[in-house]
Design a protein around this motif. Sequence first.
Motif, PDB file in Angstrom:
ATOM      1  N   GLN A   1       1.155   9.982   5.305  1.00 34.87           N
ATOM      2  CA  GLN A   1       1.793   9.367   4.146  1.00 34.87           C
ATOM      3  C   GLN A   1       2.144   7.909   4.404  1.00 34.87           C
ATOM      4  O   GLN A   1       2.636   7.556   5.473  1.00 34.87           O
TER       5      GLN A   1
ATOM      6  N   ASN B   1       1.953  12.303  -5.470  1.00 38.27           N
ATOM      7  CA  ASN B   1       0.769  12.949  -4.924  1.00 38.27           C
ATOM      8  C   ASN B   1       1.195  14.347  -4.463  1.00 38.27           C
ATOM      9  O   ASN B   1       2.117  14.477  -3.662  1.00 38.27           O
TER      10      ASN B   1
ATOM     11  N   ALA C   1       2.124  15.085  -0.865  1.00 34.51           N
ATOM     12  CA  ALA C   1       3.239  14.419  -0.212  1.00 34.51           C
ATOM     13  C   ALA C   1       4.363  15.380   0.163  1.00 34.51           C
ATOM     14  O   ALA C   1       5.097  15.130   1.112  1.00 34.51           O
TER      15      ALA C   1
ATOM     16  N   GLU D   1       2.911  -2.085   6.387  1.00 35.74           N
ATOM     17  CA  GLU D   1       2.136  -0.881   6.110  1.00 35.74           C
ATOM     18  C   GLU D   1       2.034  -0.052   7.376  1.00 35.74           C
ATOM     19  O   GLU D   1       1.593  -0.530   8.416  1.00 35.74           O
TER      20      GLU D   1
ATOM     21  N   ALA E   1       0.831  -1.199   0.000  1.00 35.66           N
ATOM     22  CA  ALA E   1       0.000   0.000   0.000  1.00 35.66           C
ATOM     23  C   ALA E   1       0.868   1.252   0.000  1.00 35.66           C
ATOM     24  O   ALA E   1       1.796   1.370   0.799  1.00 35.66           O
ATOM     25  N   ILE E   2       0.600   2.184  -0.911  1.00 36.14           N
ATOM     26  CA  ILE E   2       1.278   3.471  -0.941  1.00 36.14           C
ATOM     27  C   ILE E   2       0.261   4.549  -1.270  1.00 36.14           C
ATOM     28  O   ILE E   2      -0.758   4.284  -1.911  1.00 36.14           O
ATOM     29  N   ASN E   3       0.501   5.781  -0.816  1.00 37.63           N
ATOM     30  CA  ASN E   3      -0.355   6.904  -1.217  1.00 37.63           C
ATOM     31  C   ASN E   3       0.451   8.145  -1.592  1.00 37.63           C
ATOM     32  O   ASN E   3      -0.117   9.183  -1.900  1.00 37.63           O
ATOM     33  N   TRP E   4       1.784   8.045  -1.566  1.00 41.82           N
ATOM     34  CA  TRP E   4       2.628   9.202  -1.875  1.00 41.82           C
ATOM     35  C   TRP E   4       2.820   9.394  -3.385  1.00 41.82           C
ATOM     36  O   TRP E   4       3.221  10.464  -3.824  1.00 41.82           O
TER      37      TRP E   4
ATOM     38  N   GLU F   1       1.266   7.889  -7.518  1.00 39.49           N
ATOM     39  CA  GLU F   1       0.232   7.168  -8.258  1.00 39.49           C
ATOM     40  C   GLU F   1       0.799   6.101  -9.174  1.00 39.49           C
ATOM     41  O   GLU F   1       0.067   5.270  -9.691  1.00 39.49           O
TER      42      GLU F   1
ATOM     43  N   PHE G   1      -2.258  15.109   5.903  1.00 40.47           N
ATOM     44  CA  PHE G   1      -1.967  13.967   5.036  1.00 40.47           C
ATOM     45  C   PHE G   1      -1.030  12.996   5.753  1.00 40.47           C
ATOM     46  O   PHE G   1       0.097  13.335   6.090  1.00 40.47           O
TER      47      PHE G   1
ATOM     48  N   GLY H   1       1.826   4.488   8.488  1.00 39.48           N
ATOM     49  CA  GLY H   1       1.793   5.850   7.983  1.00 39.48           C
ATOM     50  C   GLY H   1       2.598   6.821   8.833  1.00 39.48           C
ATOM     51  O   GLY H   1       2.994   6.516   9.955  1.00 39.48           O
TER      52      GLY H   1
END
Length: 758
Positions: A431, A415, A418, A459, A399-402, A404, A429, A461
């Motif tokens: 990260q 992102n 970030a 995972e 899982a990553i959100n920093w 795309e 946010f 954050g």
Amino acid sequence: MKPVRLVATAALSALWLTACGNPSEDAADVEAPNPPEADGETSSNGAAAVDEARLSNAASTPAEWLTYNGTYEEQRHSTLAGISAENISELAPTWTYELNTGRGIESTPIVVDGVMYLTSSWSVVYALDPVTGEELWVHDPEVDRAVGVKACCDVVNRGVAVYDGKVFVGVIDGRLQALDAETGEVEWSVVTVDQSKPYTITGAPRIVKGNVLIGNGGAELGVRGYLSAYDTETGDLDWRFYTVPNPNKEPDGAASDAIFAELANDTWGDDGAWVTDGGGGTVWDAIVYDEVNDQVIFGVGNGSPWNADIRDPNSDGDNLFVSSIVAVDATTGEYKWHYQTTPRDNWDYTATQHIMLADLPVGENGETRRVAMQAPKNGFFYVVDAETGELISGEPYAAINWAEGLDEDGRPIENPEARNNDPETYAGFVQVPAPYGAHNWHPMAMNPDLGLVYIPAMELGQAYITDPRFQSKPAKWNTGMDFSAGMPLRYPEGTVQALRAAAKGTLVAWDPVAQEARWTVEHGAGWNGGILSTASGIIFQGQLDGTFAAYDGATGEELWSDQLNSGALSGPMTYEVDGEQHVTITTGWGHAYGLAAGMLFKDAVPPALGKVITFKLGGEAEIPPLDTDLIVEPEPKAEPFGDEEMLEAGLIHYSRNCGVCHGLLGISSGVLPDLRWSTYTASADAWNNVVMNGALASNGMVSFSDVLTPEDSEAIRAYVVTQAHMNREGVSNQDIQEEAVGPGMDPDAEPELEADEQ
């Protein structure tokens, strides 16, 4: 110097997170030159009689384990198949050896010529009988425990290299030592770093073409990274490659000079904290010899400080070669290619994680190409051409959100949130991944028959916010990020439990050709152990809670497990004696996660002495039970004191200076003392004698008078004491708040939990 038996220590030291830093300029002074007399390709006494041919052919001699990751390909795959799905139920301990240290253990043993060689914390080296576990010799490099404060991630060591009758070890204080493999006596010792700076060594050396290669750590505290090659016979420096520019962008007389003048210097500005704090880019783990292309491929760590707006404020350059995979000529150290996984790294997304080589059908028409593969902290699994560094593919393995994805040039599509570190405009946010990474130092493995790579993923954050109080302070924690941001002074019941539930760990079977997971196994927590693969289709992994398990490599089905009574995080290995396959793992809880994130697992993984535990079919030994004497009774030593302003100051200073060792929210795992229960909290004088005067420097707890005032120190004591009373059974948070600062506090206020997950 005679081998010295390791004595148990209770050192207060170390720091936190991703891994470590780098060595410094002209620091290759030989401490105790004593070149061995042997001049042949193997040793004169027969112990560790390893030459280049044996290393090159290690895969064809699976009864031994000759290098840290098994072979030059570094796949951690053994062709031994004596332990199989049909008989694994008979697998049991055959011997254990106690390491007499309660600090983190990350070593993968080497087995060669009938001897097992390994390390423990403080860079102590052991030679054991691989059949019985009998101690043959122990070498203690006698490190000054005050060095521990330079170690971002505990005083760990991942192992040794063997060659030409010698055992090579990188010492936590920056020395590289060559030991006689038969006796443990020091043959030569060189200082590889500027010891006045916060350099450390935690990684295992590698042997390449008669040289021993070693990197270093320290980027969290402020150093400049490099990789060095020393002659195995004499200890003379052969070549060095720096990973970030000279602060004046001038030549160093090093193998990296040409590429910095041509390319890398222009990716940095001319001022900023990097000029004084080194820039980072330490080479603290992955070093791989690619025989086919006669090159060394290595991983480079994070920038220093982490915060790019502080590190290099007046440019938007990529900051080469921070967070990159780099290839150099194996003979000269001269640059060949690089691939940067995280340009202008801002988040401690090191690319120092395990790199392995393989031949895979990844060409346009399915033709086989020689590739290098890595699953670094940033969450992408990279496959690059080993000869050229060309990116073949890259996809998230966790899982990553920093970001795309990757663009057509292989750069992350970030992102926009970030990089918003501004405390005035930060929008909350959290990260993913955190600085611990989606994968840290724990080694991967590959089963080439199944075409799968096995990743110990996680995972977690992190809220990344600029520290408004930042002042450059190399030699202490120096990231430019505010570890106290969002940290609650009070938190309701269930907060810690909620944070534990948020820290997830996964064993991922990754198809590097299809770039997708074939199967996954969920673990009870993050930060689980390295992997071993065998030809019988079994993979082995230890876990944070002490479980040691075997899985079907094709399906992920659990086939067997045992409880080791300690954190089992190092990379297991296997060898064979008289036709019997053995599997060995080293245990011991500590490490970056074990120091800073104690609140996430404190109840599940009590502190325990490190051990070497070896299994075989029909083994009849017993694993020693947990030593409850190491568990401290939770009892406050002072009454709560301090007004709200004092406690808030204590929270800030504790988070910035203490939490990386003694645990966020004041909750330690017990590896290092839990300050809530410390006798030194009983009075200001006793506390300041340690914190300000360095009374326990010989144990690793040096003075912090260079970054704290006496008032700051007393505020920390007030915070720690208040945290201790929040754990008293039957006493509510409201009671504690009113007891410490008077009535009127709201115990039910919603806490901000993000920064607790640092």
